[in-house]
Design an enzyme around this catalytic site. Sequence first.
Site, short mmCIF file in Angstrom:
data_model
loop_
_atom_site.label_atom_id
_atom_site.label_comp_id
_atom_site.label_asym_id
_atom_site.label_seq_id
_atom_site.Cartn_x
_atom_site.Cartn_y
_atom_site.Cartn_z
N GLY A 3 -21.68 45.79 6.71
CA GLY A 3 -22.55 46.78 6.10
C GLY A 3 -23.44 47.51 6.17
CB CYS A 4 -23.51 51.57 5.95
SG CYS A 4 -22.40 51.70 3.94
CE1 TYR A 5 -27.74 51.78 0.72
CE2 TYR A 5 -24.84 52.05 -0.50
CZ TYR A 5 -26.19 52.34 -0.47
OH TYR A 5 -26.37 54.01 -1.34
#
Length: 345
Positions: free
Chosen positions: A148-150
């Site tokens: 995921g991005c985070y």
Amino acid sequence: MKVAIVGGTGYGSIELIRLLQMHPHVEVSAVVSHSQSDSALADIYPHVTGVLNYTLESMDIAKLKESIDLVFFATPSGISMKYAPEFIENGVKCIDLSGDFRLKNLDEYEQWYKGLPAPKAFVESAVYGLSEFYENQIKSASLIANPGCYPTATLLALLPILKRGIIDPNTIVIDGKTGASGAGRGLSLSTHYTELNDNVRAYKIGEHQHTPEMEQTIYAETNQLTKVTFSTHLLPMTRGIMCTIYAALEEPLSTADVLQQYRGFYQNKPFVRVRSEGNLPTTKEVYGSNFCDIGVHVDDRTGRVTIVSVIDNLVKGASGQAIQNMNIMNGWNQTTGLMQLPVYP
């Protein structure tokens, strides 16, 4: 090499298409969209007019598995788990940008993603595609669970000093901020212009689905069960993630000491750029690129370190890292097709 992209109308998909146009070894042979099949891509994204002439296709596994080498799933969670297993069983490699194959604990998937998990055998065989850490496993993988991005921004910032015992894992606080493209192209009240503009919104406090992904990877790398405090905020900008991370030092160190640890860890990792002392990164400085920029400050008064990590959520946080993983899987240089300068200003 011929690839297909599933999820053709989303931001992750159009970013994959943009980046793959510059890749010397890849041809995008099919763009699949269940909701917009038979539509011209240029009708949905007019900025590609005169450059790209794709017509979106419906999912036809029988056809695709005979004509392509790899599938990118740029779809919401719950989609790739239905289709990826059949592709893999027919020798077609898959890179999934959703969360379907990230969490090894299937009960956690149900809890955090509010849906049934993917088949256990495929979850277990999937390689977590944090490129800078799992290169050897990615090389031989058939199924990549793209981070995921985070978690990408956070783990790249935390793992080098966690692995070396520099910070107390039980004191980690992650303050995340993202642009609106992270919510996708669909409409919602929180991304409505009048709600988003001139506003900062905290959301999913204590329930963000990326939390167990980060804790799972920290445990895999340090063998320590850790519960992080993770808070997320939506900012009135299009792209970018900034994670400002706080933790207590296990021993007195200077900013220079900590920066030296990062530089040593990432010296041969082309997409992680460690800033000099007193120089903290901004989201604009990685806009449109596959870079993760990291800055550090040690507060001698409190004995805590602050780490600032920035990425473009659509590139290093999604499509760019997916292409980086594809490069690794095929034995190509990781930077192939990805060394664009950030768009600035």
